[in-house]
Scaffold this motif. Sequence first.
Motif, short mmCIF file in Angstrom:
data_model
loop_
_atom_site.label_atom_id
_atom_site.label_comp_id
_atom_site.label_asym_id
_atom_site.label_seq_id
_atom_site.Cartn_x
_atom_site.Cartn_y
_atom_site.Cartn_z
N UNK A 37 0.86 -1.18 0.00
CA UNK A 37 0.00 0.00 0.00
C UNK A 37 0.90 1.23 0.00
N UNK A 38 0.31 2.37 -0.31
CA UNK A 38 1.08 3.61 -0.26
C UNK A 38 0.20 4.75 0.24
N UNK A 39 0.88 5.74 0.80
CA UNK A 39 0.16 6.91 1.28
C UNK A 39 0.94 8.16 0.91
N UNK A 47 -4.30 1.03 -2.03
CA UNK A 47 -3.79 -0.26 -2.48
C UNK A 47 -2.88 -0.09 -3.68
N UNK A 48 -1.80 -0.85 -3.69
CA UNK A 48 -0.88 -0.86 -4.82
C UNK A 48 -0.88 -2.23 -5.50
N UNK A 67 -0.84 1.29 -11.50
CA UNK A 67 0.51 0.74 -11.55
C UNK A 67 0.62 -0.49 -12.45
N UNK A 68 -0.51 -0.94 -12.96
CA UNK A 68 -0.52 -2.15 -13.78
C UNK A 68 0.38 -1.97 -15.00
N UNK A 106 -4.68 -15.51 1.87
CA UNK A 106 -5.41 -14.56 1.03
C UNK A 106 -4.93 -13.14 1.19
N UNK A 107 -4.97 -12.42 0.09
CA UNK A 107 -4.63 -11.00 0.09
C UNK A 107 -5.55 -10.32 -0.92
N UNK A 108 -5.54 -9.00 -0.90
CA UNK A 108 -6.40 -8.28 -1.83
C UNK A 108 -6.29 -6.79 -1.62
#
Length: 127
Positions: A37-39, A47-48, A67-68, A106-108
């Motif tokens: 993630x970024x801020x 989310x990144x 970022x894709x 799991x992630x997302x």
Amino acid sequence: QVQLVDSGGGLVQTGGSLRLSCVVSGGTFSRIGMGWFRQAPGKGREFVASISWTGGKTFYAEYADSVKGRFSLPRDSAKSTQFLQMNSLKPEDTAVYYCAAGRGPNAGRRSDLYDFWGQGTQVTVSS
């Protein structure tokens, strides 16, 4: 208790590359879903990218639209390290980047999927 140490940030010019690292300890690295993630200043955490373990040696990666095609998620299982490879960087990529890990595979995109967070590493892209 899983602990994450992220690093690798720095100052780079537009179009440059950086590789962020997140070293994982205290858990089974190969079976943990992880995210980045970024801020940015004055903005919320976004989310990144994420990578979920789907069984065996198979993983599923997901990326934010912004970022894709530029970012990827290589990993070094022997060193329990998840990377965020960032290419073709833009000034709008400037932010503090955080790696995160869940308790399971799991992630997302949602930050509430993650229980453990790194301390953050600053990425600055100059125009």
